[in-house]
Design a protein around this motif. Structure first.
Motif, PDB file in Angstrom:
ATOM      1  N   SER A 227       0.822  -1.223   0.000  1.00  0.00           N
ATOM      2  CA  SER A 227       0.000   0.000   0.000  1.00  0.00           C
ATOM      3  C   SER A 227       0.849   1.265   0.000  1.00  0.00           C
ATOM      4  CB  SER A 227      -0.933   0.012   1.219  1.00  0.00           C
ATOM      5  OG  SER A 227      -0.169  -0.002   2.412  1.00  0.00           O
ATOM      6  N   VAL A 228       2.160   1.128   0.303  1.00  0.00           N
ATOM      7  CA  VAL A 228       3.031   2.308   0.358  1.00  0.00           C
ATOM      8  C   VAL A 228       3.145   2.988  -1.015  1.00  0.00           C
ATOM      9  CG1 VAL A 228       5.272   1.209  -0.147  1.00  0.00           C
ATOM     10  CG2 VAL A 228       5.185   3.134   1.419  1.00  0.00           C
ATOM     11  N   ILE A 229       2.881   2.241  -2.107  1.00  0.00           N
ATOM     12  CA  ILE A 229       2.953   2.860  -3.443  1.00  0.00           C
ATOM     13  C   ILE A 229       1.567   3.188  -3.996  1.00  0.00           C
ATOM     14  CG2 ILE A 229       5.197   1.904  -4.109  1.00  0.00           C
ATOM     15  CD1 ILE A 229       3.718  -0.286  -5.646  1.00  0.00           C
ATOM     16  N   SER A 230       0.529   3.039  -3.162  1.00  0.00           N
ATOM     17  CA  SER A 230      -0.815   3.433  -3.606  1.00  0.00           C
ATOM     18  C   SER A 230      -0.886   4.973  -3.629  1.00  0.00           C
ATOM     19  CB  SER A 230      -1.879   2.874  -2.666  1.00  0.00           C
ATOM     20  OG  SER A 230      -1.759   3.478  -1.390  1.00  0.00           O
ATOM     21  N   LEU A 326      10.296   5.740  -8.851  1.00  0.00           N
ATOM     22  CA  LEU A 326       9.708   5.888 -10.197  1.00  0.00           C
ATOM     23  C   LEU A 326       8.478   6.789 -10.153  1.00  0.00           C
ATOM     24  CD1 LEU A 326       9.973   2.195 -11.499  1.00  0.00           C
ATOM     25  CD2 LEU A 326      11.434   4.118 -12.102  1.00  0.00           C
ATOM     26  N   ARG A 327       7.684   6.649  -9.097  1.00  0.00           N
ATOM     27  CA  ARG A 327       6.472   7.477  -8.967  1.00  0.00           C
ATOM     28  C   ARG A 327       6.815   8.921  -8.606  1.00  0.00           C
ATOM     29  NH1 ARG A 327       5.181   2.503  -8.631  1.00  0.00           N
ATOM     30  NH2 ARG A 327       3.063   1.697  -8.892  1.00  0.00           N
ATOM     31  N   PHE A 328       7.777   9.103  -7.703  1.00  0.00           N
ATOM     32  CA  PHE A 328       8.172  10.466  -7.318  1.00  0.00           C
ATOM     33  C   PHE A 328       8.805  11.198  -8.507  1.00  0.00           C
ATOM     34  CE2 PHE A 328       8.537   9.660  -2.444  1.00  0.00           C
ATOM     35  CZ  PHE A 328       7.169   9.852  -2.343  1.00  0.00           C
ATOM     36  N   ARG A 329       9.506  10.450  -9.343  1.00  0.00           N
ATOM     37  CA  ARG A 329      10.104  11.063 -10.538  1.00  0.00           C
ATOM     38  C   ARG A 329       8.996  11.596 -11.456  1.00  0.00           C
ATOM     39  NH1 ARG A 329      14.246   7.490 -14.012  1.00  0.00           N
ATOM     40  NH2 ARG A 329      12.333   6.418 -14.583  1.00  0.00           N
ATOM     41  N   ASN A 330       7.913  10.814 -11.582  1.00  0.00           N
ATOM     42  CA  ASN A 330       6.776  11.264 -12.403  1.00  0.00           C
ATOM     43  C   ASN A 330       6.111  12.502 -11.809  1.00  0.00           C
ATOM     44  OD1 ASN A 330       7.205   9.198 -14.162  1.00  0.00           O
ATOM     45  ND2 ASN A 330       5.667   7.837 -13.294  1.00  0.00           N
ATOM     46  N   ILE A 331       5.994  12.522 -10.470  1.00  0.00           N
ATOM     47  CA  ILE A 331       5.364  13.681  -9.798  1.00  0.00           C
ATOM     48  C   ILE A 331       6.209  14.940 -10.030  1.00  0.00           C
ATOM     49  CG2 ILE A 331       4.800  14.674  -7.526  1.00  0.00           C
ATOM     50  CD1 ILE A 331       4.063  11.804  -6.632  1.00  0.00           C
ATOM     51  N   ALA A 332       7.532  14.800  -9.900  1.00  0.00           N
ATOM     52  CA  ALA A 332       8.433  15.947 -10.123  1.00  0.00           C
ATOM     53  C   ALA A 332       8.302  16.452 -11.562  1.00  0.00           C
ATOM     54  CB  ALA A 332       9.884  15.547  -9.827  1.00  0.00           C
ATOM     55  N   ALA A 333       8.146  15.520 -12.507  1.00  0.00           N
ATOM     56  CA  ALA A 333       7.989  15.925 -13.912  1.00  0.00           C
ATOM     57  C   ALA A 333       6.678  16.680 -14.120  1.00  0.00           C
ATOM     58  CB  ALA A 333       8.031  14.689 -14.810  1.00  0.00           C
TER      59      ALA A 333
END
Length: 598
Positions: A227-230, A326-333
């Motif tokens: 759930s940490v990546i939800s 990978l998810r944080f990289r998308n958020i930063a983009a």
């Protein structure tokens, strides 16, 4: 009359010449007027640009920098300074009259602005200060820095250097402290180098070594960790260590990693946008300035991660950290902040090799496991295959969100080793029937866990489904062999003879057929009952046991139906024992009663 008219005519001619003279004078006056107006406009602009009004002088000298009129007059001063520089370039002598006053006003304004901005920067240093509040306040006065940039570059550089030095130390101090406190709320029990998939539960360690995990299986199970990546938890508020310590809460590493990097992401995005707006930079200049502020903090977090990973053997935690990045990289983009791109790559460069190493260690541990050292074996699912099922389904379910081919290759290697291990353990059983029971129990358990947590169309599910089907079919044949082996052998032989056109040879089989008919009629019920009980005792999964019994009974009906077809051949049609054959429909009704209901 003639004299009068002559005089009148001469008067008229003199009037027309006067009118012409007046017209010429009027045209000349118009030209002079236009020229004077043009000169007046130019001169007015020049004078307006050069004249320093008293309101400007008063505001710059006396008004506090926070007052709106100071900002208004500062913009006016900036415009006048630019106008004077332009006129000086054209050689306008009048500039000398105001240059001195403008210089004094500029120096005064620069002094006041420098003092104000430095005070704001110094206020960041106070303990327990939320530096984001004075940082936001500074944005209201971003024109101050633009003024310094245009009029006093040395002071602008001093302020920028002071800001970088101050914020760099604040971020480093904050993150070092936060990281230290955060690691204190990690689970005390973490995976060690001996906590591998193929390590026997009975394996003994040295006298001075720490006790192993209470249950090795927990490090191979995903549980609620995924759930940490939800989306809800990924951007949830960061963990507050002292609150967690007070409540005696503990977290796995990936939860601490998420909290630390979410704080880093949030602050970095805010910092980058502030730098671009306040210091009027963009592109590579903004990137360089951002790294001057955040560089030491990013290096410190990378060193900490590298140090932690050298003793980390929890593949699920590392894999979850990869997916968090990978998810944080998308958020930063999405937030249009490219400054962290290199940092994300560096983190992944640390995480991927470690993840692959732990996976390869697990593959090797399964490969080198000796079934004879595993103690007493039984036909139930083995704990190593259960670990594999939990572990594989955990990685497959995480990987489905952002697929990665390398992960699938490593899992493929692990699957091959587990399949080989299951076959090696099965070979330890003396009877083929026990071997098949062990194989079916293990394949069924692995398939059940994978289908519960991973997609039904994954490679692992498909592979184990095929293995399970093949072994189940073999087991059913093994199961039917003792009570109905004679019947099976006869049916196969007879069908082969009929196919080759040698049905006449069936005439010599009357005694054998009679014995088979009577033997089946007298013993099939008890045989089916015994078979059902045997299956339900052998298989841990009742549902699987039920389907095996169902398959066995279906095969038995098909066998008896083929037996009927053989007996309908002309060579055996007159056999007296045919009257004792059980009706197929009656047999089906009776067998339905033996189907277990679970």
């Amino acid at each position: 009359m003639e004299q009068m008219l002559g005089a009148f005519q001469s008067d008229l001619s003199s009037i027309s010449s006067e009118i012409r003279t007046l017209q010429e004078q009027s045209g000349a006056m118009n030209i002079r007027l236009r020229n004077r107006q043009a000169v007046r406009g130019k001169l007015g602009e020049l004078v307006d640009g050069l004249v320093v009004p008293s309101a400007l002088v008063t505001a710059i000298l006396e008004a506090p920098v926070t007052e709106p009129r100071f900002l208004e007059q500062l913009q006016e001063l900036d415009a006048k300074a630019a106008a004077v520089r332009e006129q000086e370039a054209r050689g306008t002598a009048a500039c000398a009259d105001v240059r001195g006053m403008l210089d004094r006003l500029r120096i005064k304004a620069v002094t006041k602005i420098r003092e104000f901005i430095l005070q704001k920067i110094y206020s960041f240093r106070k303990p327990m200060t939320n530096y984001q509040i004075p940082q936001t306040a500074l944005l209201k006065y971003r024109f101050f820095y633009q003024f310094l940039l245009g009029n006093e570059r040395a002071t602008a550089k001093e302020i920028r250097d002071e800001y970088v030095e101050t914020l760099s130390k604040i971020y480093l101090s904050y993150y070092r402290s936060y990281l230290g406190r955060l690691m204190k709320v990690q689970y005390e029990e973490v995976a060690e180098k001996d906590d591998l998939m193929g390590v026997e539960d009975t394996a003994k360690k040295g006298f001075f070594s720490k006790p192993s995990l209470r249950s090795r299986n927990t490090i191979f199970t995903l549980g609620t960790r995924g759930s940490v990546i939800s989306p809800t938890e990924l951007e949830a508020p960061i963990l507050v260590p002292h609150t967690a310590q007070r409540g005696e809460q503990r977290y796995p590493f990936e939860a601490l990693f998420r909290s630390q990097h979410y704080a880093l992401l949030d602050n970095s995005c805010r910092e980058y946008l502030f730098i671009c707006e306040f210091f009027v930079v963009s592109g590579s200049a903004a990137h360089d300035l951002f790294h001057a502020v955040m560089g030491r903090t990013l290096s410190m977090t990378l060193k900490h991660l590298e140090s932690y990973l050298t003793d980390c053997y929890d593949a699920i935690a590392v894999f979850l950290c990869i997916h968090i990045v990978l998810r944080f990289r998308n958020i930063a983009a999405k937030r249009d902040v490219p400054a962290l791109d290199r940092y994300w790559e560096q983190v992944l460069t640390l995480l991927w090799p470690r993840f692959e190493l732990i996976l390869e260690m697990n593959v090797q541990s399964v490969r080198s496991t000796d079934p004879q050292r595993l103690g007493g074996l039984d036909t139930r699912p083995h704990y190593i295959t259960r670990r594999y099922a939990e572990f594989s389904s955990a990685l497959v379910s995480i990987n489905q969100t952002i697929p990665n081919e390398r992960t699938m290759q490593l899992l493929g290697q692990l699957q091959v080793e587990v399949e080989n291990f299951v076959l090696r353990v099965a070979a330890e059983f003396s009877s083929r029937k026990e071997q098949l029971v062990f194989l079916i129990n293990n394949y069924d358990m692995m398939l059940g866990v994978l289908m519960e947590r991973a997609a039904d169309d994954s490679k692992e599910v498909e592979s184990f489904q095929q293995l399970l089907n093949a072994r189940t079919q073999e087991f059913i044949e093994e199961l039917l062999s003792p009570p109905f082996g004679g019947l099976v052998a006869f049916v196969k032989e007879a069908e082969a003879l009929i196919e080759r056109g040698q049905a006449e040879r069936l005439r010599g089989e009357e005694a054998r057929v009679t014995q088979l008919i009577r033997g089946f009629g007298s013993s099939w019920k008890s045989s089916v009952e015994s078979l059902s009980q045997d299956v339900m005792r052998s298989f841990t999964n009742f549902k699987n046991g039920t389907s095996i019994i169902q398959g066995a009974l279906t095969q038995l009906i098909q066998l008896y139906h083929r037996f009927h077809r053989v007996l309908s051949q002309p060579q055996l049609r007159a056999l007296p024992a045919r009257a004792e054959l059980i009706n197929i429909h009656h047999l089906m009704v009776e067998l339905k009663k033996h189907k277990p209901n679970f």
